[in-house]
Structures are given as C-alpha cells and as structure tokens.
Design an enzyme around this catalytic site. Structure first.
Site, PDB file in Angstrom:
ATOM      1  N   HIS A   1       0.855  -1.187   0.000  1.00 42.59           N
ATOM      2  CA  HIS A   1       0.000   0.000   0.000  1.00 42.59           C
ATOM      3  C   HIS A   1       0.891   1.239   0.000  1.00 42.59           C
ATOM      4  O   HIS A   1       1.536   1.551   0.993  1.00 42.59           O
ATOM      5  CB  HIS A   1      -0.931   0.003   1.213  1.00 42.59           C
ATOM      6  CG  HIS A   1      -1.767   1.251   1.280  1.00 42.59           C
ATOM      7  ND1 HIS A   1      -2.611   1.610   0.267  1.00 42.59           N
ATOM      8  CD2 HIS A   1      -1.854   2.227   2.218  1.00 42.59           C
ATOM      9  CE1 HIS A   1      -3.209   2.754   0.579  1.00 42.59           C
ATOM     10  NE2 HIS A   1      -2.755   3.147   1.752  1.00 42.59           N
TER      11      HIS A   1
ATOM     12  N   ASP B   1      -7.724   1.551   2.152  1.00 47.31           N
ATOM     13  CA  ASP B   1      -7.345   2.479   3.219  1.00 47.31           C
ATOM     14  C   ASP B   1      -8.246   3.687   3.401  1.00 47.31           C
ATOM     15  O   ASP B   1      -8.108   4.398   4.388  1.00 47.31           O
ATOM     16  CB  ASP B   1      -5.897   2.950   2.999  1.00 47.31           C
ATOM     17  CG  ASP B   1      -5.267   3.515   4.262  1.00 47.31           C
ATOM     18  OD1 ASP B   1      -5.750   3.190   5.365  1.00 47.31           O
ATOM     19  OD2 ASP B   1      -4.294   4.273   4.158  1.00 47.31           O
TER      20      ASP B   1
ATOM     21  N   HIS C   1      -6.522   9.474  -0.538  1.00 50.74           N
ATOM     22  CA  HIS C   1      -7.193   9.469   0.754  1.00 50.74           C
ATOM     23  C   HIS C   1      -6.379  10.097   1.889  1.00 50.74           C
ATOM     24  O   HIS C   1      -6.859  10.143   3.026  1.00 50.74           O
ATOM     25  CB  HIS C   1      -7.601   8.034   1.135  1.00 50.74           C
ATOM     26  CG  HIS C   1      -6.467   7.063   1.183  1.00 50.74           C
ATOM     27  ND1 HIS C   1      -6.092   6.328   0.095  1.00 50.74           N
ATOM     28  CD2 HIS C   1      -5.618   6.721   2.171  1.00 50.74           C
ATOM     29  CE1 HIS C   1      -5.067   5.563   0.409  1.00 50.74           C
ATOM     30  NE2 HIS C   1      -4.752   5.793   1.667  1.00 50.74           N
TER      31      HIS C   1
ATOM     32  N   ASP D   1       0.998   5.059  -0.298  1.00 44.29           N
ATOM     33  CA  ASP D   1       0.270   6.331  -0.256  1.00 44.29           C
ATOM     34  C   ASP D   1       0.884   7.337  -1.223  1.00 44.29           C
ATOM     35  O   ASP D   1       2.091   7.557  -1.221  1.00 44.29           O
ATOM     36  CB  ASP D   1       0.300   6.916   1.152  1.00 44.29           C
ATOM     37  CG  ASP D   1      -0.558   6.132   2.120  1.00 44.29           C
ATOM     38  OD1 ASP D   1      -1.763   6.017   1.860  1.00 44.29           O
ATOM     39  OD2 ASP D   1      -0.027   5.649   3.135  1.00 44.29           O
TER      40      ASP D   1
END
Length: 1016
Positions: free
Chosen positions: A51, A172, A415, A53
């Site tokens: 993951h 997420d 996000h 970001d």
C-alpha cells in the site's frame, strides 16, 4: 521492410497476443491466471500487495525516490517485486497506484518488457487502476471518474489490454460511499475489496458471516449492484506474526528439519488457528478466504516476503488437510466466490461515519484543511474547462499541456490528500503541484480561444487564482483588459464575474453591448497577506456575463475611464429579500420567489477534546472529530459593517467581534436568482494559549420547522442519502459516547432538511467538502474550519495547526441557501430539488474566467475577433449535462452525457431524456462514428460483453448482473435519471501531438510478444 508491411505484422502480433490472453481454462480470468482450487478444502487466497500512499508523511516524490527520513522507496519496491516474481512463476503480486507505476515505467525502460511479460502471464495484476486510491468522503464524483479514466489510460498505454483492472481495491479510505460503488459498477468492475469498516459494523458482520455482500450502489440505476468484500484481518496488513518485510520483526520460516530452530509446522499451526477464526466471517458455502499479505510500503526487498510465503504454502500442502493455501489476486478470489455461488446480503446504504474504536469517529477529515479542499475544486473546474476548450479546437487537438494538471488532480483525490490528513509540508507540495499544473494548462488557452474566435490576436489569458484574497494583477493594474468567459456546461448560464480593481469609473462592453456593473467595497482587508508585488484591493467590480452559450464563450472589454470615488453601492435601507435583526446584527428572515423563511444563521465553535479523560484517550485531530462538550459556544452578536443595493446585487456585510477568531461574512442576493449566498471568511483562530483547539461551524436555524431528526446528504455530489439522527440502517452503536460526532456526515455538495407537515424543504449547498449534520429541529450545521492542538494518533504525527503568511490560516468559502416547496413545483414550474441540482452543477463547473491585458479599445477588439462562440447546435435539456469532453486518441473525442436528476426530483425533469442525433451535437465537429464504452472508457461495451460479467445471488433469491445494452444506433441517445453514458466519437480530425494510446513497438516488445505466445 516497408512501414505498411511492418504495421500489418505488428497488428497480427497484437491479435495473436490478445487471442492468447482470451484463451482461458477453468482457472483463468481473461489474462489473469489463477491457481487451481481444491473443492474439498477451504481455499486461502494470499494477496501479496504494497500500500503506497500518494503522499502522506512524505511527498509523492519523497516516497518514490526514498528521501527525507526513512528508507521507503516505491521505485525499489516495484523493481524488487519484478526480480522476485521472475524467480518463481507461481508467485503473484498486485500493482495498485498508477501514479507510482507511471513514474517507474518512465524511469525503467530496461525492465518494461519483463514487467509486461509478468502482467501477461498473470503474475502481476493491475488493480484499481486510478491515479491514486481516492478518498470516498470528500471527493466529487466527477473527479473520481476523471482520475480513474486517466490512470486506466496510462496502464493501457504501457502494458496493454492484459493490464486492464477488474477489481476496486479501496483498502485504506476512512469509510466508503455508495456512489463510489456505483461508479465502479458502471466501469465494468467485478467487485471492490476494502479493509476499513466501523468497528461495531464489522463485529456485527463477522458474527453473522457477512464480510462478503452485494452492494447496490444507486437508488436510480437498477444494474448498479457490485460484489463487495472486507478483509478478515484487523486492517489491510498480514495477520500478526506473519510479516516478513524488511522492516518487520517476525520470525522467518525455517523448513530445514535438521535445524535446531525448525519451525514450519509451528507456523502452519499458528496460521491454521487464525484461518479457522476467519472461516466464520463469510457466508456458508463460500469455502474461500482472502488474506492480504503486505502493508504500507512493503516489498522493498520482495525476496524476504516471497521466500517465506513459498514456504508457508508448501508447509500447508504437507502438514494441513483442511486448507488449500495459494498465491492469488483479487480477480481470482472474486471468481472463486462467484463459482461458489453463496447467497449474499444486499446493502443499500454507505459506510459513514467510520469509527475504529469507541469515542473515535473519523468525521474531522470531512473538513480538515479547508483551503486544500477548495483548491481541489478550483483545479477541477479549470481542468474541465481546459479539456473542453482543447477538444473544440482542431488546430490544438491534443491534451499534452493538460497532463501535469491531470496528474496533480489525480494525486489530490488520494485518501491522505483531499482529506487533509497529511503533514503540512506534504499539503504544501500538493498545492505546489496543482499551481504548476494550472499554469501549464492555462498557458495555451489564449491562443486556442483566439483560433476559436477567428482572430490573429494574442490573448495571454489566465484566471485570477488570488481573487479570493482580493488580488488580481491584470484587473488591478490595467486600464484596459479583456475578459473571456467560457461556460463548460451543456446549457447557457448567466455568471456574475467579480474582480478586484482600483476605485474608478468603468466601461464594460461585450457581444450584447454595454453592460451595467456594480463597484463595491471588499468584505475584508486581507492586510495579513504578504506577496511580493501584490496588494489586496479594497474594491470589487461586478458584472453579469449573461447567457453564456452552452460549452461556449463570450468576450468582454473593460476600460477604466477615471479615478474618482465611484462605488455604485446604495445604502440598503429596506429589502424584500433580507431581514436583519437590528440588535444582534444577525439574519432574521429571507424571502425568495415569494416564499419567506424565518432563518437565523450564526457561527459557533466546538471545543476540541484533548484526549485526557477517564473513558478514552481519543483526541480531536486531523482524522477524528471529538468535541469536549456536546453544546458548541456561540459567537455572539455581529456588527453590520455595511449594507448596500446595487444594479445587480444586494449585500449585507457582517463582522463578529471576539477573541476566538476573526469572522466576516457577506449575505448576498444576486437579483433574479433563486438562492442566497453566504460568503464567509474565518481565520486567525485563537487557541487560548494552547489550552484547547476550536472547530468552527456555521449553523442555520429555521423557526417552526420540524424535520423529525431526518436529513439528507449527498454521496460524492450525486445521489442523496437519507440520514436519521442516532441511527444506522444495518447495525447498532452506542449513541451516548459521541452524540455529535457520530451524527456527522460528509457533505460534498449539499445537505437538505424537510418539514413534511409544512410541505417545505431547505438546502445548504457547499463549495467544497465539509462535515455536516442536523442535530435539532430545523437546524443545519456545517463545519467550516478547524485549528487543533493535539494529534489524534492515527499516524500523521502532527496537530492540525495551519499558518499562512505567518498567521493562523484564514479560509474563505461560500454556502448557498435554497428553499421552497418540498414536493410542489415553484412558480417557474420546477421543484426545489431540481433547482438544487442545477445550482450544484453551476457552482461545481463555473465558467472559466480568463483575463488578458490589451492596448485595444473595444471597437478595435470587436473588429479583430468574434465576441461569442456557440459550439452546440442546440442547448441540452436542463436535466442533461455534458459531463466530459476531451481529446482522446487519433483525432477522436471522449464524450460523457449525464442525467443530473434522480427519478423523484421533478415530475418533468426526472423523465428519461432523448438526444435525437448525437452525431449532430456540435456545429463544427464532424462525427464519423460513435462507440459506447464503460464509464471509465477503458472498455467498449462490446469488449465487456465478450469478457462477460458475473451474476450474483442475494439472500432474497434475486439475481444481480450488469446489463450491457450495446448502442444499436449512432444517432439517438436516451438517458434515464442518474445515468451516465460514455462515448468515443470518431471525427475527421487528426491528432497533432500530445498523449496517445497507440503503442510504440520496439523489437524487444515484438520479441516479448512471440515469447508470450510460445509460453502459452
């Protein structure tokens, strides 16, 4: 070999590879190759993933390259994974964030062939496909669609059709919207998987075996149902004790029986215990469990991870007869679930607000960093206008200049971007990227517009990005300037242009002749602003650009004729619209369209919780809203600075004198409009010498209005969802813990209350995402600004305490009050709900206003260019909008048409609408062919039909599957309420430059094609 022959060979190679990709056995899904299932065991799908970001604690580039504390490098992650996958063809991995993949693809030309081969063999599955994993609360549906379209296009340009994502991977975001599920369904996705769900909701679902379910994403579109699944783990990471990444501390698996630390059987037993618990979380008969194996920025040294997973899989084959553990991907997992054909619970609401523990409702981020949220909306507005202007000009038929803005807008949907949950230096970098993208996108617009208007003049047009601080260099420092007003909507609009200027007498002329104007004093001095060479103005020039054509232009000439005192304002002694309370200085009532509303508007603030209490250590922070007291403190009476009535507008300026914050507001009514505008400025929030933070709200209170605890909020700016105070549709929660925050919902477009007894409704429309609720009868409150002392310990590691020009941040924004009959039409024949829908579109996609200095007089300007441009043959109906128009490939255009009404909004405007001949939509564009695609334009409907869609069974026995209705006529288009239809329009144009989806085939890629065919 000549080019024609070479092209034929390459095309045949492509046909061969696509054909091979479509050869599927019972374990394969298109190009995705799945490992065999064991019908006698429970199949455990390990999903290796990272993951990554797109900005959070570090900027996008810092994460990618691995600089500025920490050794995280996404560039190394992708390269490491490629090397690890090459060593074992059984291994699988999913690539998610296209923003990082695109950077890696450009930087690693020597590894492109290997990556594409791994995709073609099914070892790498491209998942989600958007530029970033977007938030689902604060984003607008148009921006979601845009960044998915852009990301999916980049994937297709690089790895081809086998890289087309089929699954949403929203692991997420802090809560999930129904509209996002609908969007994924309309894109042709097979399902969506995620990790975050309210802890009470997840506990209830686990107990009932409902972590997999069907999600009906739209109350208006019958075929919007999509499969959805939540991970059985506590987050999106691997189970405890099974993290083998380079920074993990868990034991490696030792499978050497001669070693004194041999532990593989112990590890298998540990994992078995976890899996047995997981089996209870899913519907009976599923016999498939998904287990994420990864986490934040994992797989930098992918060999560690994969080596241990290899051993775990082998260990289960030797020591366990109950579970079949395999490498898998989201597509393979969903295929397995579909084959098991469980009866699934149908969900029709959303997942807001999200809470990860008691007292911790993640509703603060609905408002956090309000200026970043507003900047994103401005960027979206400019991008949509620029794409349309490019598409309308055959001389500039490419969108290469727009790519930087598309990238920055895609990153802002992340996000931890639009949510305001990033560190301050990251927020600054998002705005830096956005500003650079806007400058580049606007740079060619003057020349394009000159061409459209058949002129040889050079117009250096640019918008006034600092007008919200009363700064615009062109309008302030030019005695003559040109204004181009471009309307991106599908119907004509009247737009009130408001610009900072010097005091004086002005002449404004346009295609309709001389225009009347108002010259008014600014609301606020902005004396704290420090920008070299710029000084905020004390006056604003206002005029109405009337009936700007659909998708068209009007050009105006402004001349400053003298410098005397020339404000056009007149003292507003009485008004048929506003009634102000003389003692309090507050609004008392409003009358619009002969309907009166006794409404008061006040500012309040909640004292932020510091996290020190006997029951919980949760503090209010960037993510979480937790007030110390449930009753906010009201800002007392306002001072009325000025009232005036001009040719075009009536205004009342207010100021709140207090020690807590600086608050200014203009209550404004543009004559003949059906709404009232509240232009507010809130800033310099005082923290009482670091005692407690403040979260400021604007509250509207309507006298004798009973909405019975029910209110409505939009879902990503589209469909409305019914909210009931202190209630969740599918689970119970403890309402006594946080009775305020637990009733806060994201408002990205509007919030509505209705009094059924009085037959009246009232709505507040917003210009950005804000948290909102209705806690008492006849009340609407929206949080507009936050300044906090403490971090909520959800990872960001900073308190939300923003400064600009060495001053606690000022935020400026607008609320729009619309009210009228709840069901009956207004005197213009349209319902109040329809007025809200149309106004929301007008404010989201306002006309782009570009300014350019000029030495020409109006007469000289008029002689050298057209002053208006109408590209459409006819205005579209008010319920049909052109959602997208942009250059696509090989001279084609991407066109989206949307029905903006829900089926119960209006008796007339909610009817299905017909466009008789799509090929004659534009005056000057010859459309030679029409192909309909999915919403994201990465699949034609023919391709989706050939690929096939899944049919799902719900608990009530009904079947759900996406309906594919292929266009049987290139002429007539029908749109039903809330429907969006996407088309590729073939034109007689040729692409001059810019991006293209045509592949550049090199000998190495041709060899890879041959190798791949042989491998199959």
């Amino acid at each position: 070999m000549n080019n024609a022959v070479f092209k034929i060979i390459l095309e045949l190679s492509v046909i061969a590879i696509v054909a091979e990709c479509r050869k599927v056995d019972n374990h394969n899904v298109g190009c995705i190759k799945c490992h065999p299932l064991d019908k006698n065991k429970i199949n455990v799908h390990l999903i290796p993933h990272s993951h990554d970001d797109v900005g959070w604690l570090k900027t996008l580039d810092e994460y990618y390259y691995g600089v500025n504390t920490g050794q995280i490098s996404v560039r190394l992650i992708i390269s490491s994974v490629v090397e690890a996958l090459k060593r074992n063809p059984d291994r699988r991995y999913i690539q998610v964030e296209t923003a990082y993949f695109h950077k890696w693809w450009k930087d690693n030309e020597d590894m492109r062939t290997e990556f594409k081969q791994l995709v073609d063999r099914g070892q790498i599955e491209m998942v989600n496909g958007a530029w970033s994993m977007n938030d689902e609360a604060c984003v607008n549906y148009q921006s979601i669609i845009d960044q998915f379209t852009f990301g999916l296009r980049k994937i297709e340009e690089s790895v081809g059709k086998c890289g087309r994502p089929r699954v949403g991977w929203q692991i997420d975001p802090f809560g999930h919207s129904r509209e996002h599920a609908s969007i994924l369904s309309q894109m042709g996705f097979d399902g969506v998987l995620f990790a975050r769900m309210d802890h009470d909701d997840k506990s209830a679902r686990q107990a009932k075996g409902q972590l997999n379910f069907l999600w009906h994403g739209s109350a208006n579109l019958e075929d919007s149902t999509i499969f959805a699944g939540c991970f059985p783990t506590s987050s999106y990471s691997e189970p405890d004790s099974f993290c083998w990444d380079i920074n993990c501390g868990d034991d490696q698996i030792v499978d050497n029986p001669n070693s004194t630390i041999y532990n593989i059987k112990k590890k298998v037993d540990q994992f078995t215990k976890i899996l047995k618990n997981f089996t209870n979380y899913y519907p009976p008969g599923t016999k498939n469990i998904i287990v994420p194996m990864g986490g934040d920025f994992h797989f930098q040294a992918a060999g560690y991870n994969f080596l241990n997973m290899d051993k775990l899989i082998k260990g289960f084959s030797e020591y366990n007869s109950e579970f079949n553990v395999i490498y898998s991907t989201p597509s393979c997992y969903i295929k397995a679930i579909n084959e098991a054909a469980p009866a699934l619970k149908l969900k029709t609401d959303d997942f807001f607000p999200y809470s990860d523990q008691n007292y911790a409702f993640w509703a603060g981020y609905f408002t956090s960093r309000p200026t970043v949220k507003r900047s994103e909306r401005v960027g979206h507005n400019i991008l949509q206008a620029a794409k349309r202007i490019h598409a309308l000009s055959p001389q500039h038929f490419n969108d290469g200049e727009l790519e930087e803005l598309k990238m920055s807008m895609g990153a802002l949907q992340h996000h931890d971007a639009i949510t305001g949950t990033q560190q301050q230096h990251v927020a600054d970098d998002y705005i830096r990227m956005l500003s650079a993208g806007i400058r580049k996108a606007e740079a060619p617009l003057g020349n394009i517009i000159s061409d459209i208007l058949n002129s040889n003049l050079t117009l250096e047009l640019s918008s006034c990005q600092l007008a919200n601080m009363s700064i615009c260099n062109v309008s302030q420092n030019s005695d003559n300037f040109v204004i181009a007003v471009y309307n991106p909507l599908g119907w004509a609009v009247t737009h009130h242009v408001r610009l900072p200027v010097k005091e004086g007498i002005y002449e404004i002329n346009g295609p309709d002749g001389a225009e009347i104007y108002d010259l008014t004093e600014t609301l606020f001095s902005f004396d704290y602003v420090r920008i070299k060479g710029e000084k905020p103005s004390t006056y604003e020039l206002l005029f109405a650009a009337k009936d700007v054509p659909a998708m068209g232009l009007k050009v105006y000439h402004v001349a400053r004729k003298s410098t005397g005192t020339a404000t056009s304002e007149q003292l507003l002694r009485s008004s048929n619209v506003f009634e102000m309370d003389k003692e309090s200085g507050l609004l008392k009532s409003v009358t619009v369209n002969d309907v009166a509303l006794n409404v008061t508007q006040k500012f309040h603030f909640y004292q932020s919780h510091d996290g020190f209490s006997e029951v919980s250590d949760v503090a209010s922070g960037a993510y979480i809203f937790r007030p110390f007291k449930n009753t906010p403190t009201v800002f007392e009476n306002a001072t009325i600075l000025r009232k005036f009535s001009g040719n075009l507008v009536e205004e009342v300026h207010q100021k709140w004198e207090n020690t807590y914050a600086n608050i200014y507001q203009s209550i404004r009514w543009y004559k003949n409009e059906n709404y009232v505008e509240f232009d507010w400025i809130v800033g310099n929030i005082d923290l009482d010498h670091m005692t407690f933070g403040k979260e400021i709200i604007s509250r509207f209170s309507i006298k004798d209005f009973d909405n019975q605890g029910v209110f409505y909020t939009d879902s990503n700016g589209r469909e409305m969802l019914r909210r009931v105070k202190n209630k969740r549709p599918t689970y119970k929660y403890n309402i006594t813990q946080e009775p305020v925050a637990s009733n806060y919902y994201p408002v990205t477009s509007r919030i509505v209350i209705k009094d059924e007894r009085r037959g009246l409704r009232a709505a507040i429309l917003t210009d950005r995402s804000q948290g909102g609720t209705s806690l008492n009868k006849g009340e609407i409150e929206l949080m507009v600004h936050r300044r906090l002392i403490f971090d909520d310990e959800r990872g960001v590691g900073e308190s939300l305490d923003e400064f600009e020009f060495e001053t606690p941040l000022y935020a400026r924004g607008t609320h729009y009050l619309v009210f009228g009959p709840a069901k009956k039409p207004n005197k213009d024949g349209r319902t109040t709900a329809a007025h809200e829908r149309i106004l929301a579109q007008k404010k989201l996609l306002q006309p782009w206003v570009g300014l350019s200095r000029t030495d020409l007089s109006f007469e000289e300007l008029k002689d050298q260019m057209q002053l208006s441009y109408e590209p459409l043959e006819n205005n579209l109906p008010p319920s049909i909008n052109i959602l997208s128009l942009e250059p696509w490939t090989s001279g084609s255009l991407l066109l989206r048409l949307e029905h903006i009404m829900e089926k119960d909004d209006d008796a007339v405007l909610s009817l299905p609408m017909k466009i008789e001949n799509i090929q004659e939509l534009f005056k000057d564009i010859e459309i030679t062919g029409v192909t309909e695609t999915t919403l994201s334009a990465h699949l034609t409907l023919e391709e989706l039909e050939e690929r096939g869609v899944y049919t799902w069974k719900s608990e009530d026995g009904t079947s759900h599957a996406k309906q594919i209705n292929i266009l049987d006529s290139e002429r007539e288009i029908v749109l039903c309420p809330m429907e969006i239809r996407t088309f590729i329009l073939k034109t007689n144009r040729s692409e001059t430059s810019g991006s293209s989806m045509n592949y550049i085939w090199s000998p190495s890629i041709l060899i890879s094609v041959i190798v791949l065919i042989c491998c199959y």
